[in-house]
Scaffold this motif. Structure first.
Motif, PDB file in Angstrom:
ATOM      1  N   VAL A 198       0.832  -1.204   0.000  1.00 25.73           N
ATOM      2  CA  VAL A 198       0.000   0.000   0.000  1.00 25.73           C
ATOM      3  C   VAL A 198       0.868   1.257   0.000  1.00 25.73           C
ATOM      4  O   VAL A 198       0.592   2.219  -0.726  1.00 25.73           O
ATOM      5  CB  VAL A 198      -0.954  -0.007   1.212  1.00 25.73           C
ATOM      6  N   ARG A 202       0.287   3.550  -3.212  1.00 31.09           N
ATOM      7  CA  ARG A 202      -0.556   4.708  -2.920  1.00 31.09           C
ATOM      8  C   ARG A 202       0.246   5.932  -2.521  1.00 31.09           C
ATOM      9  O   ARG A 202      -0.323   7.014  -2.348  1.00 31.09           O
ATOM     10  CB  ARG A 202      -1.538   4.399  -1.796  1.00 31.09           C
ATOM     11  N   SER A 338      -5.538   6.110  -6.085  1.00 30.55           N
ATOM     12  CA  SER A 338      -6.269   6.012  -4.833  1.00 30.55           C
ATOM     13  C   SER A 338      -6.507   7.392  -4.249  1.00 30.55           C
ATOM     14  O   SER A 338      -5.635   8.267  -4.306  1.00 30.55           O
ATOM     15  CB  SER A 338      -5.503   5.156  -3.817  1.00 30.55           C
TER      16      SER A 338
END
Length: 549
Positions: A198, A202, A338
């Motif tokens: 992540v 992101r 995102s």
């Protein structure tokens, strides 16, 4: 005058999450009912209205919408402690299917569907929806029992299988005895792998203590509603969208606020579209990109505008649920974007994803959520403890390998390439059928054709209008077309109302999953083309099947 409001203060695992939320106006209201359904007078609903104490218990079939709650602002009070259940009205929609009327020892003296004069099932179940992609399997089975060949465009599951190198890891762990209980939040090594993934994709700093592993990516949806949303709070969610968003909104007594996605905008939306729906009662905003069922994708520019309006219009404690389960399945060279990357959003956003779609690991039931804070992650962990204890550790080790083994990237690329080739075939093929129009999706593995013209050609609209009111309320024109394609042509699809029903009247679409072989896609399109030119067959279908009586 500001109103202090304390949330999530009970229970040892949530004590660190206790906080005071300040709102700038005094008319944020909720209806107060305790867990027994008793209002301020201390009298139960059944005592106030004896007719409600005994009622038939119904089961839902695929077209049933949930009953939902509407807030009647003109009768609301100005504080939580003084608000009255009378400020809520139940809007009950008709139910499709048979009543469940147990007899014998289940209902000895209370009549059908009751136990000693009490309903067998809790009333709150009337507010719980479903996912019709699974429920339509009952209709598919009827067709299979008749000897039909059914092409399954209904289920959103890759037709690929989990990669052998990931299977091998899980098998080795299982054979080594790694089959006991483990940390309810997930194995530390797996959570660290998720946090690294992540953080890298992101552009945020995610820690393992913010990660909770769940059995698939559905539980974080329910956990989010249970953690952040009170009765009367407003929840904004995309429609058409994953039906479980609307199901949970009605189940917890929130006010559903659908954000309708237009075909003309490629099933995306703008910051202005979102801003028009935000109020001081907004508590949760749901995003899903790439989208189920449309394949729409929010660009970096779209998300920047959305982030700006959230910063401007929403209290910092309003949460964003970013459903990113299709993060790996993007076409035309696009990269996943995102909302969490944008300024001020990581500390507001629950990022949810998993292994079912991008890694073709649907049966493994591996999902996860990254919470804004470790304290909020503790709440999700506690929900895991209360519901399912933990995800099997040998499966988590296989899931960790999906992120850490470099072989995975090639496997995913091959699968996405196959989906893109199928998309490139089916969209022009559907557009060549008179009465259909289909946008080119940018991600996921669905196409979402507009079937208004086909409904017109077959006489579906007239047939729907001519139905008795109760039958008409149990289906939609696209739902009738869906069943015609299945029962007469062996093509299983999903109708528009299966993807968040509230406010969907007048929208006529079908979802077609391209997670099928190219051969099946070609056969399915050919069958749809024949069906589009068969008004006599449609009339015969209505006369003989009687699905909505």
């Amino acid at each position: 005058m500001s109103i202090p409001f304390s949330r999530m203060t009970s229970g040892s695992t949530t004590s660190n999450f206790s906080r005071r939320i300040w709102f700038t106006r005094s008319h944020r209201r909720r209806a107060s009912c305790d867990s027994t359904g008793t209002g301020r007078t201390g009298r139960s609903n059944a005592a106030q209205n004896p007719a409600r104490a005994i009622r038939p218990v119904r089961t839902f079939r695929s077209m049933d919408p949930p009953r939902c709650l509407e807030f009647r602002a003109d009768t609301a009070q100005t504080s939580r402690s003084s608000s009255s259940p009378s400020s809520w009205t139940h809007r009950t929609r008709p139910l499709r299917g048979h009543q469940m009327n147990p007899t014998g020892p289940l209902a000895p003296d209370g009549g059908p569907g009751t136990l000693s004069g009490m309903p067998i099932l809790a009333r709150r179940l009337a507010d719980l929806g479903t996912e019709n992609a699974f429920k339509v399997n009952d209709d598919i089975q009827v067709c299979l029992d008749r000897g039909m060949d059914v092409i399954r465009f209904n289920i959103g599951a890759p037709d690929f299988r989990s990669a052998p190198h990931l299977n091998a890891v899980a098998v080795a762990e299982l054979e080594a005895g790694n089959s006991g209980y483990c940390d309810a939040a997930g194995l530390p090594s797996f959570r660290e792998a998720i946090a690294r993934h992540v953080s890298a994709t992101r552009g945020i700093d995610a820690g393992a203590d913010q990660v909770v592993v769940t059995p698939g990516a559905k539980p974080p949806i329910g956990y989010t509603f249970q953690t952040y949303v009170d009765r009367g709070d407003e929840v904004v969610y995309p429609s058409p969208g994953f039906p479980i968003y609307e199901s949970w909104a009605t189940f917890v007594g929130a006010r559903p606020v659908p954000l309708h996605l237009s075909e003309e905008k490629g099933f995306a939306f703008t910051a202005d579209d979102l801003g028009a729906l935000l109020t001081e009662r907004t508590r949760l905003i749901i995003l899903c990109s790439p989208s189920n069922p449309t394949g729409g994708v929010l660009s970096a520019e779209d998300l920047a505008g959305i982030a700006a309006v959230i910063r401007e219009r929403c209290h910092p404690d309003v949460r964003i649920y970013s459903d990113e389960i299709y993060e790996h399945i993007l076409f035309d060279g696009l990269e996943h974007q995102s909302i969490a990357w944008h300024a001020g959003m990581a500390e507001r956003t629950v990022i949810a994803s998993g292994h079912s779609k991008g890694f073709a690991m649907t049966g493994w039931r591996l999902g996860w959520a990254v919470l804004p804070t470790p304290e909020e992650a503790d709440v999700f962990k506690n929900l895991n403890i209360n519901i399912m204890s933990c995800v099997p550790p040998f499966l988590q080790e296989g899931g960790r390998a999906a992120y850490e083994d470099p072989e995975t990237a090639g496997v995913v690329a091959d699968m996405v390439g196959a989906f893109e080739r199928r998309r490139d075939f089916i969209v022009p093929a559907l557009n060549a059928i008179e009465g259909l129009s289909c946008r080119l999706p940018k991600g996921a593995f669905y196409v979402f054709p507009n079937v208004s013209g086909m409904c017109e050609r077959l006489g579906v609209f007239e047939a729907h209008d001519a139905m008795p009111p109760k039958s008409r309320a149990r289906t939609t024109p696209s739902g009738m077309l869906q069943m015609f394609l299945l029962y007469r042509y062996g093509v299983a699809t999903m109708d528009r109302a299966s993807f968040c029903r509230i406010g969907s009247e007048g929208q006529h679409f079908l979802r077609v999953s391209i997670a099928n072989s190219m051969e099946d896609i070609e056969r399915g399109v050919a069958r749809i083309e024949r069906a589009a030119d068969d008004p006599d067959g449609f009339r015969e279908f209505l006369a003989t099947e009687c699905l909505w009586d």
